[in-house]
Enzyme design. Structure first.
Site, PDB file in Angstrom:
ATOM      1  N   ARG A   1      19.706  65.747  48.099  1.00 51.29           N
ATOM      2  CA  ARG A   1      18.749  65.082  48.986  1.00 51.29           C
ATOM      3  C   ARG A   1      19.349  63.966  49.826  1.00 51.29           C
ATOM      4  O   ARG A   1      18.623  63.328  50.589  1.00 51.29           O
ATOM      5  CB  ARG A   1      17.563  64.569  48.172  1.00 51.29           C
TER       6      ARG A   1
ATOM      7  N   SER B   1      18.163  64.279  36.458  1.00 51.85           N
ATOM      8  CA  SER B   1      17.305  65.454  36.265  1.00 51.85           C
ATOM      9  C   SER B   1      17.722  66.152  34.974  1.00 51.85           C
ATOM     10  O   SER B   1      18.843  65.966  34.485  1.00 51.85           O
ATOM     11  CB  SER B   1      17.474  66.431  37.431  1.00 51.85           C
ATOM     12  N   GLY B   2      16.786  67.009  34.431  1.00 49.82           N
ATOM     13  CA  GLY B   2      17.176  67.747  33.240  1.00 49.82           C
ATOM     14  C   GLY B   2      16.044  68.098  32.306  1.00 49.82           C
ATOM     15  O   GLY B   2      16.183  67.966  31.090  1.00 49.82           O
TER      16      GLY B   2
ATOM     17  N   ASN C   1       7.883  64.675  34.090  1.00 45.70           N
ATOM     18  CA  ASN C   1       7.050  65.158  32.995  1.00 45.70           C
ATOM     19  C   ASN C   1       7.705  64.944  31.634  1.00 45.70           C
ATOM     20  O   ASN C   1       8.925  64.840  31.524  1.00 45.70           O
ATOM     21  CB  ASN C   1       6.785  66.651  33.177  1.00 45.70           C
TER      22      ASN C   1
ATOM     23  N   ASP D   1       3.657  70.041  33.810  1.00 42.79           N
ATOM     24  CA  ASP D   1       4.852  69.809  34.628  1.00 42.79           C
ATOM     25  C   ASP D   1       4.542  69.052  35.911  1.00 42.79           C
ATOM     26  O   ASP D   1       5.138  69.310  36.947  1.00 42.79           O
ATOM     27  CB  ASP D   1       5.539  71.145  34.962  1.00 42.79           C
TER      28      ASP D   1
ATOM     29  N   ASP E   1       5.253  66.051  37.500  1.00 36.82           N
ATOM     30  CA  ASP E   1       6.005  64.821  37.729  1.00 36.82           C
ATOM     31  C   ASP E   1       5.223  63.855  38.616  1.00 36.82           C
ATOM     32  O   ASP E   1       4.494  64.286  39.507  1.00 36.82           O
ATOM     33  CB  ASP E   1       7.308  65.122  38.484  1.00 36.82           C
TER      34      ASP E   1
ATOM     35  N   ARG F   1       1.603  64.837  42.246  1.00 34.74           N
ATOM     36  CA  ARG F   1       1.667  66.286  42.014  1.00 34.74           C
ATOM     37  C   ARG F   1       0.442  66.793  41.254  1.00 34.74           C
ATOM     38  O   ARG F   1       0.058  67.948  41.376  1.00 34.74           O
ATOM     39  CB  ARG F   1       2.956  66.570  41.233  1.00 34.74           C
TER      40      ARG F   1
END
Length: 505
Positions: free
Chosen positions: A117, A176-177, A236, A279, A281, A306
């Site tokens: 990004r 992230s992960g 999340n 999920d 976020d 979201r």
């Protein structure tokens, strides 16, 4: 590996970078941060391109990356040079001509190559996250590497793709992960040495009884220099669709948090989705707006989440001012005294399936919204949608831990009145669009639709004033700048960057 073009422009080699004042007050010939400025409003004061002449907008130049991965980054502009990215790649190109100055490529084989990004800049240095969870710093003038630092352990399941945020002498990064049961965090890195200054953990260490993991921090936050607070969204909890092992609210997942950028100390937190099992976020841009709210001056934070709710908070303390859905939602029992949606246990994923709105991709997602200061509208690319969620004991309590299947959805640009949460106008996009939103003082809204068309809409009513087919899918957010008296609109589609301007002469 760096490819330096021998005929690069002299001004490129004289690039000086961005100092603290430029980051605090970006001039019209720059876009020195992921959001343009620290507010996250993605609104420009430029007015050369206006509703009256936007029909004449024409292609100034295009740059082909020749990469399979679509451009998801927001380019930075400093000293006439644009810096933008793909996974493992940075390009520096002349903002007037689109000619390449240098190209950096560092092939990595570990981590998710889901997208990239963008970079951050401070002084004459760039900061770039690789898929294998390393942060590298490069010299702006030629793309040579200064240092490289690990920010997470890729072997455990972490990866990185976000654009860092520079505040003072801190490079702030997230991770992230959520395919694994990992703890999320925000880390501050010294821009000179690459050493860690502090780390704020969004969840306890993996294995803590009755506690969640997750809370990834994969989108760029915003910053209020007056309050000296950084605002960041968290992801999340994990396991994602099975909440049986993590009872309660699962702090601080699916939350907006306010941190001191010098220490990492938590000032306050607001949880958009307590005990999330879908999920959703809350990493969408926390947009900072100063203005009146119901007749009283407020320092506000706004987010279209979201989970389908639009939140307006007092960003001095995190208290709720408004909570309202901006599309169909059916997963709550209402809103509590803190302005948080109350999850309905009957809507958690189950062996026989649950029909839920919105779908797993959410009412919106990574694409940037914009706050139009002229009309007082929060403008977002929304995705009204439905999905069926499943979870059963055989799915276990690790990683995704269930399944979901999309039923229906569409894309629509929505202009939200922040005083009431009501939709002032909407513009249909076909299916879901990955394009973000940019607004200008002249009264224009730039975005893209699901068919790959770049759009300019009238910010007062959403009517189309200009469009151009790009030939591919749009998954980035537009920016604008003015150089030598000429305003440019920068968009991307697939692996191509497009610059648009009014004809000269």
């Amino acid at each position: 590996m760096v490819s330096l073009i021998a005929f690069s422009t002299p001004r490129a080699l004289l690039a000086q970078g961005a100092d603290e004042q430029m980051l605090l007050h970006p001039p019209a010939d720059s876009w020195p941060g992921y959001h343009g400025d620290y507010s996250g409003r993605r609104h420009s004061a430029l007015t050369q391109i206006a509703p009256q002449n936007v029909k004449n907008l024409a292609l100034a130049w295009a740059f082909q990356t020749e990469q399979k991965s679509p451009i998801k980054s927001s380019p930075l502009l400093v000293d006439g040079i644009l810096y933008f990215t793909g996974p493992d790649n940075i390009w520096a190109i002349d903002a007037r001509s689109g000619h390449m100055v240098w190209h950096y490529n560092q092939p990595t084989h570990e981590g998710e190559h889901i997208g990239q990004r963008g970079v951050a800049i401070y002084k004459g240095y760039l900061f770039f996250l690789l898929p294998d969870a390393h942060l590298i710093s490069l010299n702006c003038k030629d793309g040579t590497v200064r240092w490289k630092a690990e920010v997470a352990d890729v072997s455990k399941g972490y990866w990185t793709s976000m654009a860092p945020l520079v505040v003072g002498n801190h490079v702030l990064v997230g991770v992230s992960g959520d395919f694994d049961n990992l703890s999320g965090y925000i880390r501050a890195i010294d821009p000179e040495t690459g050493t860690t200054q502090w780390q704020w953990d969004s969840t306890p260490p993996a294995g803590t009884p009755n506690q969640t993991t997750g809370g990834m921090t994969w989108m760029t936050g915003t910053y209020d220099p007056d309050l000296n607070l950084v605002y960041w969204g968290t992801g999340n909890p994990t396991p994602v669709l099975n909440g049986s092992t993590r009872p309660g609210d699962d702090l601080y997942t699916c939350s907006i948090v306010a941190l001191n950028p010098d220490t990492g100390k938590l000032a306050w937190a607001f949880q958009a989705s307590p005990h999330d099992t879908h999920d959703w976020d809350a990493v969408e841009t926390p947009v900072l707006v100063d203005g009146d709210f119901h007749g009283a001056p407020k320092k506000m934070l706004m987010q279209t989440s979201r989970n389908g709710y639009f939140f307006v908070l007092d960003r001095t303390n995190g208290k709720s001012l408004l909570t309202a859905p901006f599309g169909p939602v059916n997963w709550t029992l209402g809103v509590d005294k803190q302005g948080r949606p109350i999850p309905n246990p009957a809507k958690e994923p189950a062996p026989d399936g649950r029909l839920i709105a919105p779908d797993e991709g959410g009412m919106t997602n990574y694409r940037s919204p914009s706050f139009d200061t002229k009309n007082g509208l929060f403008i977002v690319s929304a995705h009204p949608s439905w999905s069926v969620y499943f979870a059963k004991p055989a799915d276990g309590v690790y990683g995704w831990a269930g399944a979901d299947y999309d039923v229906w959805g569409k894309g629509v640009i929505e202009a939200i009145d922040y005083q009431t949460g009501k939709i002032r106008w909407s513009h249909e996009l076909g299916a879901e669009s990955g394009a973000g939103v940019l607004t200008t003082d002249s009264g224009l809204t730039f975005t893209g639709d699901a068919m790959g068309n770049f759009l300019a809409l009238d910010s007062s009513d959403g009517k189309t004033l200009w469009h151009a087919g790009s030939g591919s899918h749009i998954v980035s957010s537009p920016i604008t700048y003015q150089l030598d008296g000429r305003q440019y609109i920068l968009t991307s589609s697939g692996g191509v960057l497009f610059a648009w301007a009014l004809p000269e002469g």
